[in-house]
Scaffold this motif. Sequence first.
Motif, PDB file in Angstrom:
ATOM      1  N   ALA A 123      45.156  33.324  23.747  1.00 50.49           N
ATOM      2  CA  ALA A 123      45.502  33.379  25.176  1.00 50.49           C
ATOM      3  C   ALA A 123      45.844  34.784  25.636  1.00 50.49           C
ATOM      4  CB  ALA A 123      46.668  32.440  25.454  1.00 50.49           C
ATOM      5  N   LYS A 124      45.714  35.764  24.748  1.00 48.13           N
ATOM      6  CA  LYS A 124      46.010  37.136  25.165  1.00 48.13           C
ATOM      7  C   LYS A 124      44.881  37.656  26.047  1.00 48.13           C
ATOM      8  CE  LYS A 124      48.168  39.962  22.155  1.00 48.13           C
ATOM      9  NZ  LYS A 124      48.443  40.637  20.893  1.00 48.13           N
ATOM     10  N   SER A 125      45.248  38.498  26.982  1.00 54.07           N
ATOM     11  CA  SER A 125      44.239  39.051  27.906  1.00 54.07           C
ATOM     12  C   SER A 125      43.097  39.705  27.164  1.00 54.07           C
ATOM     13  CB  SER A 125      44.881  40.105  28.803  1.00 54.07           C
ATOM     14  OG  SER A 125      45.353  39.504  29.952  1.00 54.07           O
ATOM     15  N   THR A 126      43.425  40.323  26.046  1.00 55.32           N
ATOM     16  CA  THR A 126      42.388  41.034  25.308  1.00 55.32           C
ATOM     17  C   THR A 126      41.379  40.069  24.700  1.00 55.32           C
ATOM     18  OG1 THR A 126      44.079  41.068  23.623  1.00 55.32           O
ATOM     19  CG2 THR A 126      43.578  43.138  24.650  1.00 55.32           C
ATOM     20  N   ASN A 127      41.810  38.829  24.476  1.00 49.57           N
ATOM     21  CA  ASN A 127      40.933  37.898  23.763  1.00 49.57           C
ATOM     22  C   ASN A 127      40.287  36.851  24.671  1.00 49.57           C
ATOM     23  OD1 ASN A 127      41.572  39.194  21.395  1.00 49.57           O
ATOM     24  ND2 ASN A 127      43.339  37.909  21.023  1.00 49.57           N
ATOM     25  N   LEU A 128      40.816  36.703  25.875  1.00 47.73           N
ATOM     26  CA  LEU A 128      40.252  35.662  26.744  1.00 47.73           C
ATOM     27  C   LEU A 128      38.778  35.892  27.084  1.00 47.73           C
ATOM     28  CD1 LEU A 128      43.229  34.769  29.082  1.00 47.73           C
ATOM     29  CD2 LEU A 128      42.199  33.370  27.325  1.00 47.73           C
ATOM     30  N   PRO A 129      38.355  37.148  27.341  1.00 49.27           N
ATOM     31  CA  PRO A 129      36.923  37.323  27.598  1.00 49.27           C
ATOM     32  C   PRO A 129      36.068  36.834  26.423  1.00 49.27           C
ATOM     33  CG  PRO A 129      38.122  39.290  28.238  1.00 49.27           C
ATOM     34  CD  PRO A 129      39.100  38.395  27.521  1.00 49.27           C
ATOM     35  N   THR A 132      47.570  29.163  30.374  1.00 53.95           N
ATOM     36  CA  THR A 132      46.544  30.223  30.352  1.00 53.95           C
ATOM     37  C   THR A 132      45.230  29.679  29.792  1.00 53.95           C
ATOM     38  OG1 THR A 132      48.285  31.818  29.963  1.00 53.95           O
ATOM     39  CG2 THR A 132      46.054  32.548  29.518  1.00 53.95           C
ATOM     40  N   ASN A 169      38.825  37.111  38.095  1.00 53.57           N
ATOM     41  CA  ASN A 169      39.736  37.040  36.954  1.00 53.57           C
ATOM     42  C   ASN A 169      39.739  38.414  36.314  1.00 53.57           C
ATOM     43  OD1 ASN A 169      40.156  34.366  37.360  1.00 53.57           O
ATOM     44  ND2 ASN A 169      38.842  33.673  35.688  1.00 53.57           N
ATOM     45  N   LEU A 170      40.911  38.972  36.130  1.00 52.23           N
ATOM     46  CA  LEU A 170      40.996  40.294  35.524  1.00 52.23           C
ATOM     47  C   LEU A 170      41.688  40.183  34.180  1.00 52.23           C
ATOM     48  CD1 LEU A 170      41.859  40.751  38.845  1.00 52.23           C
ATOM     49  CD2 LEU A 170      41.346  43.030  38.088  1.00 52.23           C
ATOM     50  N   TYR A 171      41.002  40.636  33.175  1.00 56.53           N
ATOM     51  CA  TYR A 171      41.600  40.650  31.841  1.00 56.53           C
ATOM     52  C   TYR A 171      41.744  42.102  31.409  1.00 56.53           C
ATOM     53  CZ  TYR A 171      40.106  35.815  31.987  1.00 56.53           C
ATOM     54  OH  TYR A 171      39.913  34.517  32.354  1.00 56.53           O
ATOM     55  N   ILE A 172      42.967  42.558  31.356  1.00 55.41           N
ATOM     56  CA  ILE A 172      43.203  43.942  30.934  1.00 55.41           C
ATOM     57  C   ILE A 172      43.167  43.938  29.411  1.00 55.41           C
ATOM     58  CG2 ILE A 172      44.827  45.855  30.990  1.00 55.41           C
ATOM     59  CD1 ILE A 172      45.781  44.714  33.705  1.00 55.41           C
ATOM     60  N   THR A 173      42.094  44.448  28.871  1.00 57.94           N
ATOM     61  CA  THR A 173      41.900  44.297  27.425  1.00 57.94           C
ATOM     62  C   THR A 173      42.401  45.499  26.642  1.00 57.94           C
ATOM     63  OG1 THR A 173      39.655  45.061  27.762  1.00 57.94           O
ATOM     64  CG2 THR A 173      39.971  42.710  27.602  1.00 57.94           C
ATOM     65  N   SER A 174      42.611  46.622  27.317  1.00 65.93           N
ATOM     66  CA  SER A 174      43.114  47.785  26.589  1.00 65.93           C
ATOM     67  C   SER A 174      43.786  48.731  27.561  1.00 65.93           C
ATOM     68  CB  SER A 174      41.942  48.476  25.890  1.00 65.93           C
ATOM     69  OG  SER A 174      42.371  49.683  25.344  1.00 65.93           O
ATOM     70  N   ASP A 189      50.711  44.592  26.876  1.00 64.33           N
ATOM     71  CA  ASP A 189      49.905  43.372  26.940  1.00 64.33           C
ATOM     72  C   ASP A 189      50.095  42.761  28.326  1.00 64.33           C
ATOM     73  OD1 ASP A 189      48.200  41.613  25.901  1.00 64.33           O
ATOM     74  OD2 ASP A 189      49.689  40.421  24.834  1.00 64.33           O
ATOM     75  N   PHE A 190      49.038  42.656  29.075  1.00 64.96           N
ATOM     76  CA  PHE A 190      49.140  42.070  30.408  1.00 64.96           C
ATOM     77  C   PHE A 190      48.647  40.630  30.383  1.00 64.96           C
ATOM     78  CE2 PHE A 190      49.247  46.497  31.370  1.00 64.96           C
ATOM     79  CZ  PHE A 190      50.022  46.598  32.510  1.00 64.96           C
ATOM     80  N   PRO A 191      49.320  39.767  31.093  1.00 63.16           N
ATOM     81  CA  PRO A 191      48.779  38.406  31.177  1.00 63.16           C
ATOM     82  C   PRO A 191      47.494  38.433  32.000  1.00 63.16           C
ATOM     83  CG  PRO A 191      50.624  38.656  32.667  1.00 63.16           C
ATOM     84  CD  PRO A 191      50.531  39.925  31.886  1.00 63.16           C
ATOM     85  N   PRO A 192      46.646  37.423  31.841  1.00 63.19           N
ATOM     86  CA  PRO A 192      45.437  37.413  32.669  1.00 63.19           C
ATOM     87  C   PRO A 192      45.794  37.346  34.150  1.00 63.19           C
ATOM     88  CG  PRO A 192      45.658  35.373  31.412  1.00 63.19           C
ATOM     89  CD  PRO A 192      46.726  36.289  30.938  1.00 63.19           C
ATOM     90  N   THR A 225      44.651  36.935  38.303  1.00 62.72           N
ATOM     91  CA  THR A 225      43.656  36.318  39.180  1.00 62.72           C
ATOM     92  C   THR A 225      43.836  36.884  40.582  1.00 62.72           C
ATOM     93  OG1 THR A 225      43.710  34.302  37.895  1.00 62.72           O
ATOM     94  CG2 THR A 225      42.819  34.131  40.097  1.00 62.72           C
ATOM     95  N   GLU A 240      40.634  49.508  29.483  1.00 58.08           N
ATOM     96  CA  GLU A 240      39.477  48.630  29.678  1.00 58.08           C
ATOM     97  C   GLU A 240      39.890  47.358  30.408  1.00 58.08           C
ATOM     98  OE1 GLU A 240      37.475  47.809  26.029  1.00 58.08           O
ATOM     99  OE2 GLU A 240      37.293  49.933  25.535  1.00 58.08           O
TER     100      GLU A 240
END
Lengths: 727, 595
Positions: free
Chosen positions: A355-361, A422, B474-479, B485-488, B490, B574
Amino acid sequence: MKIISQTNRTLLLEEFNPEKLDLLTMIGDVRGIDSLSDDKIKEINEALLCRSYEEFQEKFAPCIYSFYDANTQTVRYTLKKPESIPENMLTVIPLNQQNDFLKMLFSLMESKKSQGVLNVDFGFEHLLDMISPKKVMEDIRQVRKEIRYNYSKYAALEEGDPARLDVGDKLNVLFESASDNYNNVLAMLPLAIEDIKTRLLLGAGDQGINPNQIALGMLTMGDNGELKVLEAPKQETTALATIDDHINTGLIEALAEDYQQVNECPTDYVKDLVVRTFCPLPSTIQTQIDVEREVANYNSYLQFYKEAKDGFIKVVKPLVEKMLGVRMFFDQYKCRVKGMVPTLLVANIRPEMLAKSTNLPTLHAYLNSTNGKNNFSDTVWYAIFPNVSINPKEGAKLRRERFAGNIHKQNEDVNSMETLATLLDVLKDYKVETFFSFEGRDDTTFDNVAAEGVQKYIDRCEPLVGRPYSEYAIPCIPNFTVIPKNKSGVTLDKLMTINDDNVAQLSDAKEDIMRLWIEGVYIGASYVAAGFRAACQCPDYLHDHYRRKKFDSELPGVRYDVESGDHALWTRTTMPKEITGFTNTIKDQINRRNFGWVFASENAALDGKNITEITIYKARNLLYDPERATYEPAYKTQVTTYIERILRHATGDFKEDRIKMFFSNNPASQKSQWVAKQDCINAVLDEGDDLDYSIDESTGLCDLTIYFDGNARNLEVEINRLSSKKS
Amino acid sequence: MLMVCLQTQASAVNLPPGTSKAVVFLLDASNSMNSNDREGLAKDSIAQLIYSLPSDFYVGFAAYNNVVSTVGMKDSHDRESVMQAVDAATYTGYTNAGAGLTTAIELLDTVDAAEKTVVILSDGEIIMDSATATAESSNRFQTAVETARAQGIRIHVIGLGADMADEDNAIFSASAQTGGVSYHAPQAADIQNVIDSILLEQLGVKKNRAAIIDTDGGTEELTVTIPSVNTSRVRILLTSESPIQNLKADFNAADGRQYSGSRYTLLELDHPTDPTVHITFQGRAGGQVKVDVMTEYVLTAQISVAYTDTEPELPDAAYYTRTADVSVTFYDAGDSDRQMLTDSVFQGLSVPITVDGESIPCFFKDGTVAFQRTVTADVMQSVQLDLTKLDTNLILEQPIAMNLEGPPPLPVLPEPAPVDLRPQIIVGALLLLALVSVIIIWLASRRKKAVDGAAPPAAQEEKASRYGYVGRLNLYITSTPSGHDFPPLTYNLFRIPGGKKLSLQEILDSCNVDEPFEGAGKIFFQPAAGRCLLLTNESDCTLMQNREILMKGRSYQISLNSKVDITFEDERSEIALQYRDVKPSDMRLLAGEPR
């Protein structure tokens, strides 16, 4: 099922073995891509997809690691492989059918199932002592009997006789399983404990005679004619009379040699122990017994064994509970003809990692590949999200701790509601229905629901209601109890003392009874709910349970409403009943809003036979209909998804003219075909159901209305405008 | 008031004289091209370029190997013959670029054109069968380059293949010496991008992107709307990396032609009467077809002058003070009764005019450009309109001669009694002083505004889209550099009113992301047709979609349920962006939530 071949693939969001591959690792980098290649999906299926518990066991080989801590003189256990400890200092304990704890739990469940008695009446203690040294020794006795039998045959046959080679093969297998213990001192402990007991307490047990009364003697008549047992002349040692023969001598030599060769640092003590363990006692070589030393050894072995077992169970319990869950998922599918077998895709990763943002994609890319295509062989329909934290009551009055009470500490190994929300947000995009259940503790069981009701679950689920993903969230309650907390004590054995006559005896003092507490073993309700729902998707399963009703082998059980009529009695879980039932007040509370996927342990009879299994009382998701003040049945969501997927496939991604054909009254149209099968138990459109559509030319939206017994459910699909792009 | 009408005359049938430009395409037809251009894409690209040129271009073609084959300069009616020559070129022999360029210059000498250009497409250095011949060809090449420079001919070079990767070679030097531009296309398939660049940037051809269509192998339908009616000619160019098949067009026009190559199809419509053109075609599954529209007007300008005479204030003046109100209207060169450029799309557009070197800011109003001149005597002035800012191709003979008549003399009156004008002069001077002060203050404030408003120029210039937002991001801040660490996140786009242009930075700000993302302010979103999102990247960030890098300075349509990965300018941060649909029922649910 020409188009959609399965409607029950389930994604399990749990970690079992961090050393094995997991979903995230296998998917890899998804930057710049929306979906995965077919090869990648195949590779993932090969590594993570399971069709049975045995396959799961083989693919994930759940295990626990142990190492010894010289500072505390204890054995330590961990589920995660400690990176700082060299391999040769680590012992991997596989959790397979041979593991005594797991074996005990499986036996216990089977036994409970076959007896069909409630928790309150079930003799847990009889099965719990399966992990005591006594029971371990019983198993070994069986092995040693086989070894002796085969060795005697082996010795009797001539050299070069082909039959001798066959027996040799068998012996090799038996020696192999015996030798598993040689190198593992911990595994030798129950053997050593029982060995000392056998040697020191000879004669005790069967007649309940205290060993201190034994002194070998002869029956004589006294001078006055009275009967007397005169003590025989005492020997220097307590060495046992030996009735040796060449078979045993050969076996002893073979075992001793095997031990010497297999073990890295052999000791004479262990060598003798191995020999004594695997050779029948009367024929063992004579050994001097130092009673005091042996008693001290016995006591320290037993203490160590208890602590080790205690530590092991504490660490392994959460993993074992998950494994039992997987077993029960597959166990629900009891069917003579195996058709659409439920399949479980094990993510093998902690949900909070996923559920981490880095892994959701990454998760998106995977689900887009499986669920975003018109090929439905790999489509994921369900997900299992177990072990959601259920907060202890806040604001509970603080009391002075006059007696040792339960420590209400927050369980750290649980999944949070936020993680669930999430993941639900992602899973709903791919129309994956998620079964979730709360952490396994004594306050999430049938007993607890019977006592406290379901309000705390309704409150806990409140944040998930009224969201776009609500209809994909299915709260499953209550959890199943394998061993109740209050009946989880295991008596391993008693410590030994030496009496005045220098004879060893077991102590009767209360503090000398070695007992450990498993503190309850539970199975998450989500595993069983998902397993049951997945089983009901198979037309053959439904046909098996409804022999007298029509069924269609081409249709999945997406519309099967377990709540309807007496369906809950015809199709039941395989879990044995646990309690006498919920009170009417509690049932009223559940019925008021029709909350959740609720299992019931009710008294009921079908065709004159009492039902001994847990049934499904409610099968609802969290989509709340404020007009009717009720939660919606879970099946509606899947029917809607199923129809949408079939429609997309059949209409070439929603081409307008083909949509019209789909719904037309032409007998060949899909709707007509469904309507024609309305009387089947697995009908997609049940009697009273209907399908309607309207197309809004201005917005390009096709509004489908699915009437479930008169209640409308809307589905909006965008008509294919690929062929009418505006510049 | 006196009205005088002047009209410039078109000497050719449709094309006004003096408006012409000339291009010669010079193709290296040596043997080595066989390996660099196996599929004949170079010829295809030249063909596409030739057909895409507006009517005011004379086009010539020469191909060189051992010898030079050529076809003379042709106007827009005879481009087929040029194309035949292009098709006839075969790749064989040596590379005699010296003879080729000399011939190209000679071809250009045969026409009278305002701008002359040579476009060379070559895959290697000059090589002949002997060192002497090579040296001779090189000398001729250099001589021809010098001649071109002397005559103001610009040479653009397209270098094809690995041998042309070196920018210092002799062929490329031609562009450097003549003010041209060098392009390098590593593979023949890359020539398409170069062609676009030459058309737009070097030859000043105006085209508008009408659509980008993802083809699925089936029949695609498309309706192209011509931005303005009354165009003299419209060219609709469809380009793709794969053949476009079964193209059918439904249009109303005086005449229409279709030209097709392996990767393009061009529809040429003369005087379309219906602004919509309906096109159906078949593309390859998984391909992409880009549709560009080029409108062209062949015009004559008519200047109308209205004079206003006022009595001069100076007592000894002999003539009236005459102000000429000049208005320029435009007519079709082939039909002097048909007024052009009257569409609303031209309304208010800037057309700076230069009259005898004096620049006057002017604007279109009802199809007319108007300005004022003070006339003191009969004079002939030249009027030059700067039409380059309009995004359509206008062919107009320039400069336009404008005859202005001087003011009539004042009637001779009896000598008046001397009047004391000093109070009036003092009052006038004071008024003048006040006026100057007001102007200075106004100019100062204007400059300040300009500075204040300079921050987001792109955003300011951008007009709101005519489409509305749908869906959500949907925005996923991956790096991130900080490792936070940001939550997903919207961002509900559907709640944004109108077609307001949004930058990624604005979106991140409204999601309360306080981490810096370099370049996020230069990535813009706007709603587009078909529930798509138009993403414009003005930053140096790396944007990827479906393994394709989204280029800087370009706009891309992001369709629903697709994903874009962004690596920001710091090369560490990213974000994965997902553009997803929101069902109407979910919109109601989300309506109460904070964005």
